[in-house]
Structures are given as structure tokens and as C-alpha cells.
Design a protein around this motif. Structure first.
Motif, PDB file in Angstrom:
ATOM      1  N   VAL A  15      -2.656  -5.591  -3.239  1.00 59.88           N
ATOM      2  CA  VAL A  15      -2.366  -5.248  -4.633  1.00 59.88           C
ATOM      3  C   VAL A  15      -0.898  -4.870  -4.780  1.00 59.88           C
ATOM      4  O   VAL A  15      -0.192  -5.394  -5.651  1.00 59.88           O
ATOM      5  N   GLU A  16      -0.441  -3.992  -3.917  1.00 57.28           N
ATOM      6  CA  GLU A  16       0.943  -3.532  -4.061  1.00 57.28           C
ATOM      7  C   GLU A  16       1.938  -4.680  -3.930  1.00 57.28           C
ATOM      8  O   GLU A  16       2.866  -4.815  -4.722  1.00 57.28           O
ATOM      9  N   ASP A  17       1.713  -5.521  -2.915  1.00 54.87           N
ATOM     10  CA  ASP A  17       2.636  -6.637  -2.726  1.00 54.87           C
ATOM     11  C   ASP A  17       2.584  -7.612  -3.890  1.00 54.87           C
ATOM     12  O   ASP A  17       3.610  -8.057  -4.392  1.00 54.87           O
ATOM     13  N   TYR A  18       1.375  -7.898  -4.320  1.00 55.32           N
ATOM     14  CA  TYR A  18       1.264  -8.889  -5.383  1.00 55.32           C
ATOM     15  C   TYR A  18       1.881  -8.374  -6.679  1.00 55.32           C
ATOM     16  O   TYR A  18       2.556  -9.105  -7.403  1.00 55.32           O
ATOM     17  N   VAL A  19       1.669  -7.116  -6.946  1.00 58.67           N
ATOM     18  CA  VAL A  19       2.235  -6.538  -8.159  1.00 58.67           C
ATOM     19  C   VAL A  19       3.760  -6.610  -8.124  1.00 58.67           C
ATOM     20  O   VAL A  19       4.401  -6.893  -9.124  1.00 58.67           O
ATOM     21  N   SER A  20       4.324  -6.369  -6.943  1.00 54.41           N
ATOM     22  CA  SER A  20       5.781  -6.339  -6.927  1.00 54.41           C
ATOM     23  C   SER A  20       6.404  -7.725  -6.761  1.00 54.41           C
ATOM     24  O   SER A  20       7.481  -7.978  -7.278  1.00 54.41           O
ATOM     25  N   THR A  21       5.735  -8.619  -6.064  1.00 57.24           N
ATOM     26  CA  THR A  21       6.353  -9.938  -5.856  1.00 57.24           C
ATOM     27  C   THR A  21       5.837 -10.998  -6.816  1.00 57.24           C
ATOM     28  O   THR A  21       6.481 -12.021  -7.005  1.00 57.24           O
ATOM     29  N   GLN A  22       4.643 -10.779  -7.317  1.00 54.13           N
ATOM     30  CA  GLN A  22       4.067 -11.753  -8.237  1.00 54.13           C
ATOM     31  C   GLN A  22       3.666 -13.059  -7.544  1.00 54.13           C
ATOM     32  O   GLN A  22       3.417 -14.055  -8.181  1.00 54.13           O
ATOM     33  N   GLU A  52     -15.267 -12.363   0.038  1.00 55.28           N
ATOM     34  CA  GLU A  52     -16.702 -12.526  -0.151  1.00 55.28           C
ATOM     35  C   GLU A  52     -17.246 -11.477  -1.115  1.00 55.28           C
ATOM     36  O   GLU A  52     -18.120 -11.753  -1.937  1.00 55.28           O
ATOM     37  N   GLU A  53     -16.694 -10.287  -1.040  1.00 54.90           N
ATOM     38  CA  GLU A  53     -17.156  -9.208  -1.903  1.00 54.90           C
ATOM     39  C   GLU A  53     -16.556  -9.286  -3.304  1.00 54.90           C
ATOM     40  O   GLU A  53     -16.828  -8.460  -4.168  1.00 54.90           O
ATOM     41  N   GLY A  54     -15.659 -10.236  -3.500  1.00 55.12           N
ATOM     42  CA  GLY A  54     -15.130 -10.437  -4.853  1.00 55.12           C
ATOM     43  C   GLY A  54     -13.926  -9.588  -5.214  1.00 55.12           C
ATOM     44  O   GLY A  54     -13.601  -9.441  -6.390  1.00 55.12           O
ATOM     45  N   TYR A  55     -13.259  -9.023  -4.234  1.00 53.64           N
ATOM     46  CA  TYR A  55     -12.102  -8.187  -4.552  1.00 53.64           C
ATOM     47  C   TYR A  55     -10.802  -8.981  -4.598  1.00 53.64           C
ATOM     48  O   TYR A  55      -9.844  -8.556  -5.214  1.00 53.64           O
ATOM     49  N   PRO A  67      -5.407 -10.358  -5.988  1.00 55.26           N
ATOM     50  CA  PRO A  67      -6.513  -9.457  -6.350  1.00 55.26           C
ATOM     51  C   PRO A  67      -7.286 -10.001  -7.549  1.00 55.26           C
ATOM     52  O   PRO A  67      -6.709 -10.616  -8.442  1.00 55.26           O
ATOM     53  N   THR A  68      -8.558  -9.775  -7.588  1.00 54.45           N
ATOM     54  CA  THR A  68      -9.348 -10.069  -8.779  1.00 54.45           C
ATOM     55  C   THR A  68      -9.375  -8.816  -9.652  1.00 54.45           C
ATOM     56  O   THR A  68      -8.925  -7.747  -9.248  1.00 54.45           O
TER      57      THR A  68
END
Lengths: 340, 340
Positions: A15-22, A52-55, A67-68
DNA sequence: TCCTGGCACTCGACTGTAACGAGTGCCAGT
DNA sequence: ACTGGCACTCGTTACAGTCGAGTGCCAGGA
């Protein structure tokens, strides 16, 4: 089903990486940037479970993970601490809000401040009439058959409405009407006014009866039925940050939603006492806003809540930061209102 | 240098086709769709001249022609007749504006109506205080040291402002102050109030002098200096029509400009008497709006103008249609205001 | 003089192919 | 339970080739 600590750490890192790097984040990049103490292969296994758990999910087979909505939800609920504001931000808030002369002024400054600090779209609801009390009702003669009805609420809101009278009313009668209305309604909560207004009509001296009836109708209309909520908006230009990646390429539905006061009110107006609400992606009820998240909270003088405020942005937003900012701004605004 | 009639007809045809199809238009397509009575080759020669003169240009060597800002300008000035409104549009306008109870109501309905009819972004300026006269000033005691100053203008605008008094003021004094202020200021044009306010202070009885001084300061601040212009906006979602072709792919600068009241006021507020103004592309002074055009006009009861309204969209817009709509809406709003 | 048909030319849009590489899943080994 | 290694997937990029809309120019005709 067990998500052990490391898997949670992986999710947090994603989450943190995706939020900051997009950009979708892969296993290798993850272990490089975070001290997870394990190899990429291990992370990959964890990722498989998380998926598998959908996260999280893969946009394409050969891409990293993203992230979903469910993943963000878990992140917000369990994996993030609210960021403390930087001193610079605190100062910005104070500087911005000091010197507001007016409720209008306060609201406008607040919404711009929020937009600027969070770099998202900011929304501020004016203090709700439903949660206000009447401070004073003024009748201003415009002509012999027209009055301007001005209502001043304890929250600082001022509503006015032109009233067409059934016939000419002399100045003395206006004075009487003003007195009667204020005696009955001053300090009443707006939500409790209908029976009082009814009583006003019934108890009115015969001579004033027709005029009072007209006034009563307008009062009810203005103050209760069409319970005029107002909203201020700022920072729509922030929707264009992040290119066209957020919001799957079209701002259209978002902009449409932002034009509907009703929608905005539902988003930030329905606030339970003193919690900060986070709506992620399709958790919110509007199709147009499936790609957006909303962070909102209530504000008011002291412990009571008179309105809501919040920010709206892509699901890929800095939740901890935005939550902190929204809360802080709401608190400052509350203090400001308490002073009046 | 001579642009004979046929060349002008070609330009008109190019503008009309481009506006409706949004695609560069070539010589062949032109002669097919319009009865020009000449061959594509001839049209090509005309196009070459038009291009040389700067009225059209080629996005790429092997593409058709597109009007330049200068081309639109010529089209608007000399090649288009204002479209008459359809009866349906007229009816829509009337239906929309009938039943407005309030100045706020009028403005909100107007801006939504404009956005809907033109399918562009609509902007409506509230009646300018500078062009209004004082109808009534009301002082409402909030506490012993606080007053709410409420100004009602002849245009229906209502401004309020909280005033901190230097010391407690008894109710009788408030009555006196109210009377003094209204005697002096009622019916004065707001732009002419400063000397009157000055006189108010000088002529005030000694006991009321300090309070009157405070009030005078606030009056000047609220009504003149910070000459509070208000603006309503609607239809921003319309910016996303035409995909990302208009506005060269980024709504950012446009959205930013729309957030600045100052910018909007310059665009629609500075209206010379009763003309409809059309600003095309870089004719307007803001870099952010180089890709946009604005059609605006003034409105007001009778012949006087109290505010401006207009629409903003891509340079590729239906000028004749938008001009007609803006004018018609302005006229209806004027009539509506005249009734009050 | 002005218009027209014809023709060579330009260049963006589209298509197909190939190489690349980030990222994955799986498995055998420690 | 973790790790290194390996085969595999598939989106991205680069490049070449074709297509076609549209142009500019020119010679011939009204």
C-alpha cells in the motif's frame, strides 16, 4: 485464512509503495525498499495468499501487485497509525484560520486550506440548520407588502427569504410580529420549531393572523422542509494529479457527482459523533464514485457536531495523512466556532 | 489579401464542420457536405490562402484544416448570424426560472440552466455590490458587545458581518444607531457610501461616537473595500465532453482557473453596456485559459447592468448557439430581477 | 483570369513482428 | 519454513511496412 504478521507487513508495504509511486509493486522492489528480512520468493508466496484473500490484485499477469479496496480497508483499519501533523502544517492551519471574520469566511478558508494541505478535493458543509438554534429572527420591511425575513442561527448561519404579504402591513404591526416571533422561537432548535410556529399562528391577535399565517408558511419552508444545507468545494484541479491513471481515465463521473449537493451531503454530512469516517472505493453508494475514496468527519463547537467536512480523492490516497489533516482541521474549526 | 465571398464561405464551412465533428476537415469532405459549387482543387487553393492569412492551420501535413483562434474570431464577427432559440429552449428557460423565491435561488437556477442548455461550464456573477444601492441596514444584537450587521441591497443581495463592539451598548443605543445609519445610507449607491459613512461618524452624538466608529470601519470594509463579489459555477463536468481532445489533454489549468474568483470575475464581470462579449482562445489574458473561449454578457433589471454571466468551453464551441443562449438567459434573469 | 482534373508526394494511423524485461509460480534444496 | 533457480507470461518498446486522407502543383480548358 491466517494472515500472520509478515503478510500484514507485506500488505502495508505494498500500500505504501503503491500510494507513493503509483505503480504496481513487485516482490523484488518490495524487499529492496523495506526491511522485511526475507527473500523475494518468500514475499511472492505471501503475495499469492494476499491475492487469494482479495487484498491485492495483479493488473496484468506480468505486473506487480496493486491493493484492492478491501486491501486499503484492512490497511486503514489495522495497519496504519494516524500520522502526527508536522509543525509546519499546524502553523499553516492556524495562520489560515485566524482572521476569519464571518461564517462564510471561515468556511471558505477551511475548504481551501483542506484542499491545499491534502492536495485532494475538499468539501465543507456549512453548519446544518437542523442542528442549529435560532438566535434571532428579523423582519425588514421592503415595501408595504413585502418583508425580508432574516434568520440568524447560533452557528453563525444567516438565511434570508423574501416574503410576499397578503396585504399591506403597517410598521407597528411589523414590530409586533417581530416581537411575537422572537419570543416564541428564539433559542429554539430549528428541528423543534414546527409546533412552535403552529402555536404562533394560533395565538396571533386576529388583526395579525393572515400575515402571521403567511410568515409561518415561509418559516417552515425555509427553515425546516427545504432544510437548506450549503456546501463549499475546493481543489477540483487536484483530481488531475496522477495523470489519467486514477479514476480510470475519466473525470467525468467524479465531476458530475461533485455537482450534486445531495451526493456531497451524503458523503460528508452523515457523520456519527466524533468518528472519522473513511469510505473506500465501492464502499460508497454512488456508482460515479466507485474509483474514489472519502475521508470525512464532523465538526462543531465543543462536543456537539453541527456539520461535516472532508476530502475526496483516488482510492490510491495517503489515508493516514489525510485522516490526520481532516481531523486537525475539524478541531480547529470547532474551536473557531466555539469562540463566537 | 482579398478574402472574397467564396473564401469566407469556405472558412465558415470549415468552422461549422470542425465544431460539429471535432475532426480536421479536408477539401473533399467540404465540397461534399456544403454546396460550394466548385471542385476540391479550388477549395484547396482557397484554403492555402486562408492558411497564409492565419485563419486556419494544418495539425499535420497530411491532415485537414482546423480553424485558428483568428479564424474563429472572423467567423464570430462576420460569418455567423445569432441562432434564434428553439421554442423548446425558450420554454426550458421560463420553466426553470419561474418559481425562484430568492436571489440565491435565482442565481443557482440560472447557472444550472445555462450549463444545461449550452453544455458548457456556466458562470453567473451575483449582482455586484458596487452597482447596488442600500435598501436597508439592520443591526441585530447578538450579545451586549456584539452586533450582526445585515445589509440588504436593492438587487436582493444580503450581506452580513459580525461586529465586535468596543464596549457594551444598550438596546436603545442600537435603535438610535440603526436609525442614524439608515437615514444616511438608505438608497445610496454603494460606491458612493464612503463619504456618507465618514459623515455618520462625525455627526454621531458623543455617546455613540466610539461604537459608530467601529461600525463605520466594518461598513467600509464589508461594503466597499473588500467589495465582495460572489460567483456561482456549474457544469464543470461538461469539460470532459469531447474526450481529451479539447484543452490539449489536460483539464488541470482550466480547473485551476475556475477556482479563482478573481479570474472568473475578469472573464464575465467586466461587461460593457449590453454587448455580448466573446473571448476566443488566447485573446483572454490568462495563460491557463489559452485553450478556452468565453461568451459573456451583462444582466440587470431594465437597462442597467448589475452583474455578468456567461459560459466557458473549448475554442471549438458553437458560438452562434451559445451567444444566443447567453443573451436569452441574461434577458430573462433581468426581467426576473425587475419584478422584485 | 479563374477553375478543374490529374498526379506525385507527405506523413500520421495502423498492423505485424521481434526483442526485452519485470514479474510471477513452482520446485528442489537447505 | 525459507531460499535460489528456472521456465513462463505478457505488457512495453522499437521497427518496418502498408494504407490512405489530404495536400501542392501544374497543365489544360472555359
Amino acid at each position: 485464512m491466517g494472515l500472520d504478521d509478515r503478510k500484514l507487513a507485506v500488505l502495508r508495504a505494498i500500500v505504501e509503495d503503491y500510494v507513493s509511486t503509483q505503480e504496481p509493486v513487485g516482490s523484488k522492489a518490495l524487499v529492496e525498499r523495506h526491511q522485511l528480512g526475507v527473500s523475494p520468493a518468500t514475499v511472492r508466496n505471501d503475495m499469492a495468499v494476499l491475492e487469494e484473500e482479495g487484498y491485492i490484485r495483479q493488473p496484468h499477469t506480468s505486473a506487480g501487485r496493486v491493493p484492492t479496496d478491501r486491501g486499503y480497508r484492512l490497511f486503514v483499519d489495522r495497519l496504519s497509525r494516524v500520522k502526527p501533523l508536522s509543525p509546519a502544517e499546524r502553523r499553516a492551519i492556524e495562520r489560515f484560520l485566524v482572521g476569519a471574520v464571518d461564517l462564510d469566511d471561515v468556511v471558505h478558508r477551511t475548504v481551501r486550506l483542506l484542499a491545499q494541505l491534502t492536495r485532494q478535493v475538499a468539501v465543507v458543509q456549512y453548519p446544518s440548520l437542523a442542528r442549529s438554534s435560532v438566535r434571532h429572527l428579523e423582519l425588514v420591511p421592503i415595501s408595504t407588502t413585502r418583508l425580508m425575513l432574516v434568520m440568524i442561527a447560533d452557528t453563525g448561519r444567516v438565511e434570508q427569504r423574501l416574503v410576499e404579504l397578503p396585504g399591506p402591513v403597517p410598521a407597528d404591526d411589523v414590530t409586533d410580529l417581530r416581537r411575537l416571533i422572537n419570543e416564541k422561537l428564539a433559542n429554539a432548535r430549528l428541528s423543534e420549531t414546527p409546533p412552535l410556529v403552529q402555536a404562533l399562528v394560533e395565538e396571533a391577535p386576529t388583526g395579525l393572523r393572515p400575515t402571521m399565517t403567511t410568515l409561518a408558511t415561509v418559516l417552515l419552508e425555509t427553515l425546516v422542509e427545504r432544510h437548506e444545507e450549503r456546501i463549499a468545494l475546493a481543489g477540483t484541479a487536484n483530481l488531475t494529479r496522477g495523470g489519467l491513471l486514477d479514476f480510470q481515465g475519466s473525470l467525468r463521473p467524479i465531476l458530475e457527482a461533485l455537482e450534486e449537493e445531495v451526493v456531497l451531503l451524503k458523503l460528508i454530512g452523515e457523520t456519527e459523533p466524533s468518528t472519522t469516517r473513511v469510505l473506500i472505493g465501492d464502499e460508497n453508494e454512488f456508482d460515479n464514485l466507485r474509483a474514489a475514496s472519502v475521508v470525512s468527519t464532523g465538526y462543531g463547537p465543543g462536543a456537539t457536531i453541527v456539520g461535516g467536512l472532508g476530502v475526496l480523492g483516488p482510492t490510491r490516497m495517503d489515508y493516514p495523512g489525510n485522516i490526520a489533516t481532516v481531523r486537525a482541521v475539524a478541531r480547529y474549526v470547532g474551536e473557531l466556532l466555539a469562540q463566537n
